[in-house]
Scaffold this motif. Structure first.
Motif, PDB file in Angstrom:
ATOM      1  N   VAL A 190       9.030   5.641 -20.847  1.00 29.97           N
ATOM      2  CA  VAL A 190       9.743   5.206 -19.653  1.00 29.97           C
ATOM      3  C   VAL A 190       8.794   5.076 -18.475  1.00 29.97           C
ATOM      4  N   ALA A 191       7.948   6.071 -18.282  1.00 31.59           N
ATOM      5  CA  ALA A 191       6.999   6.036 -17.167  1.00 31.59           C
ATOM      6  C   ALA A 191       6.002   4.890 -17.328  1.00 31.59           C
ATOM      7  N   LEU A 192       5.597   4.624 -18.580  1.00 30.22           N
ATOM      8  CA  LEU A 192       4.672   3.520 -18.831  1.00 30.22           C
ATOM      9  C   LEU A 192       5.329   2.183 -18.499  1.00 30.22           C
ATOM     10  N   GLY A 198       4.995  -2.454 -12.274  1.00 28.51           N
ATOM     11  CA  GLY A 198       4.194  -2.487 -11.055  1.00 28.51           C
ATOM     12  C   GLY A 198       2.947  -3.333 -11.163  1.00 28.51           C
ATOM     13  N   PHE A 199       2.556  -3.678 -12.390  1.00 28.91           N
ATOM     14  CA  PHE A 199       1.369  -4.510 -12.614  1.00 28.91           C
ATOM     15  C   PHE A 199       1.734  -5.661 -13.562  1.00 28.91           C
ATOM     16  N   PRO A 200       2.521  -6.624 -13.083  1.00 29.11           N
ATOM     17  CA  PRO A 200       2.998  -7.689 -13.971  1.00 29.11           C
ATOM     18  C   PRO A 200       1.903  -8.593 -14.521  1.00 29.11           C
ATOM     19  N   GLU A 226     -10.548  -7.549 -12.383  1.00 26.72           N
ATOM     20  CA  GLU A 226     -11.218  -6.270 -12.603  1.00 26.72           C
ATOM     21  C   GLU A 226     -10.614  -5.159 -11.744  1.00 26.72           C
ATOM     22  N   ALA A 227     -10.388  -5.431 -10.469  1.00 25.12           N
ATOM     23  CA  ALA A 227      -9.867  -4.404  -9.565  1.00 25.12           C
ATOM     24  C   ALA A 227      -8.436  -4.016  -9.939  1.00 25.12           C
ATOM     25  N   MET A 228      -7.611  -5.008 -10.224  1.00 25.16           N
ATOM     26  CA  MET A 228      -6.230  -4.724 -10.604  1.00 25.16           C
ATOM     27  C   MET A 228      -6.182  -3.939 -11.915  1.00 25.16           C
ATOM     28  N   LEU A 229      -7.071  -4.287 -12.818  1.00 20.11           N
ATOM     29  CA  LEU A 229      -7.132  -3.609 -14.107  1.00 20.11           C
ATOM     30  C   LEU A 229      -7.480  -2.135 -13.928  1.00 20.11           C
ATOM     31  N   GLU A 230      -8.418  -1.861 -13.071  1.00 19.38           N
ATOM     32  CA  GLU A 230      -8.807  -0.469 -12.829  1.00 19.38           C
ATOM     33  C   GLU A 230      -7.687   0.294 -12.130  1.00 19.38           C
ATOM     34  N   ASP A 231      -6.975  -0.360 -11.229  1.00 19.66           N
ATOM     35  CA  ASP A 231      -5.833   0.289 -10.571  1.00 19.66           C
ATOM     36  C   ASP A 231      -4.768   0.656 -11.595  1.00 19.66           C
ATOM     37  N   ALA A 233      -5.262   1.188 -14.817  1.00 20.04           N
ATOM     38  CA  ALA A 233      -5.793   2.271 -15.644  1.00 20.04           C
ATOM     39  C   ALA A 233      -5.695   3.608 -14.930  1.00 20.04           C
ATOM     40  N   GLU A 234      -5.938   3.603 -13.627  1.00 20.96           N
ATOM     41  CA  GLU A 234      -5.844   4.846 -12.864  1.00 20.96           C
ATOM     42  C   GLU A 234      -4.397   5.328 -12.788  1.00 20.96           C
ATOM     43  N   ALA A 235      -3.464   4.381 -12.690  1.00 19.21           N
ATOM     44  CA  ALA A 235      -2.053   4.760 -12.694  1.00 19.21           C
ATOM     45  C   ALA A 235      -1.669   5.387 -14.027  1.00 19.21           C
ATOM     46  N   ILE A 236      -2.229   4.893 -15.105  1.00 19.08           N
ATOM     47  CA  ILE A 236      -1.972   5.457 -16.432  1.00 19.08           C
ATOM     48  C   ILE A 236      -2.565   6.872 -16.532  1.00 19.08           C
TER      49      ILE A 236
END
Length: 258
Positions: A190-192, A198-200, A226-231, A233-236
Motif C-alpha cells: 500500500v505504501a509503495l 507521487g512519482f507518475p 536522474e534527479a526524479m529517480l533518486e528522489d 529511491a529515497e522515498a522508498i
C-alpha cells in the motif's frame, strides 16, 4: 541520443512456440539490446501461423509503436507464411527480391547445393521492402514500413538484431535504482502504491526474493530523469525505515517468489 520516447513491440510467430515444442530464446535478447539503446519494448505477442492473426497483429502493432520486430516463419517450408502475411498487412504483392536472389544464388553455388524452389522462397519479400543482412546463413530478413521481419533461429535472429541496431532511432535511456530490504512485499504494497502515485513518471516494480531461509523484497525504480529517480529511491528507502527495516542497494541472489 534523442529526448523522445522510442517504443517497440515484438511479435513472435509460430505454432511451435505456442505448443511448447520450441522454447523462445529471442525475447530476452531483444529486450536487453533495445533497453541498451533507449528503445522501450512495450508489448510482446505470440501468434499462430495463420494469416489473419498475423495480419491483425502486424497492423495493430505497427500503428501503436515506433518499431515492430518479428521472429519466425520466413523459411522454405509450406508453413512459413510470415512474408505473405506481412505483405497482406501492407497490401503489397510478394516478389522475389533481386538482391536476395543474387546473394542466395552465389551462396548455394559456392557451397555446391541446389538453389531449388523451396530455397528461393527465402528470397521473397513484400514489394518495396529493404533487406536485413544475415551474416549467419545468408537468407535475409526484410523491413517494410516500421516492421522488421527476422528468422526465428536464435543465432540468425540475434545477428540480424545486431545488424539493425545502429540504424535505429535511439531514445532516452532508462536508468534504475534498486533498493532491497528484508520486508515482504505484501507489507509494503500500500505504501509503495502511494509512492508510485507521487512519482507518475517513474516506473516502480516490486520483486520478492528468498534466500537462506528468509524472504525479502527488492524495489526497483526506473526512469529517464536522474534527479526524479533518486528522489523516488529515497522515498522508498524512507518507507522501508518506517516499517522497521534497513534498505540496502544490492539485491540478494535467489529465486523470486511471491
Amino acid at each position: 541520443m534523442s529526448d523522445e520516447t522510442v517504443t517497440a513491440a515484438f511479435l513472435i510467430i509460430g505454432n511451435e512456440i505456442l505448443s511448447g515444442r520450441t522454447k523462445d530464446k529471442n525475447l530476452g535478447f531483444i529486450a536487453e539490446k533495445l533497453t541498451e539503446t533507449g528503445i522501450r519494448l512495450s508489448e510482446v505477442r505470440v501468434v499462430r501461423d495463420e494469416e489473419a492473426e498475423i495480419v491483425a497483429a502486424v497492423q495493430a502493432l505497427s500503428e501503436a509503436y515506433t518499431y515492430v520486430f518479428t521472429s519466425g516463419g520466413i523459411g522454405p517450408t509450406h508453413d512459413d507464411i510470415t512474408c505473405a502475411s506481412i505483405a497482406a498487412a501492407f497490401n503489397k504483392p510478394v516478389i522475389r527480391h533481386p538482391e536476395a536472389m543474387r546473394r542466395m544464388r552465389v551462396h548455394y553455388e559456392t557451397t555446391g547445393r541446389e538453389f531449388n524452389e523451396a530455397r528461393k522462397k527465402m528470397a521473397e519479400t513484400p514489394e518495396g521492402a529493404t533487406l536485413i543482412d544475415n551474416a549467419v546463413s545468408v537468407a535475409p530478413g526484410f523491413i517494410i514500413g516500421n516492421v522488421h521481419v527476422m528468422a526465428g533461429v536464435p543465432s540468425v535472429f540475434q545477428a540480424m538484431i545486431l545488424e539493425l541496431l545502429p540504424g535505429l532511432k535511439h531514445g532516452t535511456k532508462m536508468k534504475s535504482r534498486s533498493v532491497s530490504c528484508t520486508i515482504g512485499e505484501g507489507t509494503v504494497a500500500v505504501a509503495l502504491g502511494a509512492i508510485q502515485d507521487g512519482f507518475p513518471d517513474v516506473e516502480i516494480g516490486s520483486y520478492p526474493y528468498y534466500r537462506a531461509g528468509g524472504f525479502g523484497t527488492t524495489l526497483v525504480a526506473r526512469g529517464t530523469d536522474e534527479a526524479m529517480l533518486e528522489d523516488a529511491a529515497e522515498a522508498i528507502r524512507q518507507m522501508i525505515r518506517e516499517f522497521g527495516g534497513e534498505p540496502f542497494e544490492a539485491r540478494p541472489e535467489g529465486d523470486g517468489e511471491r
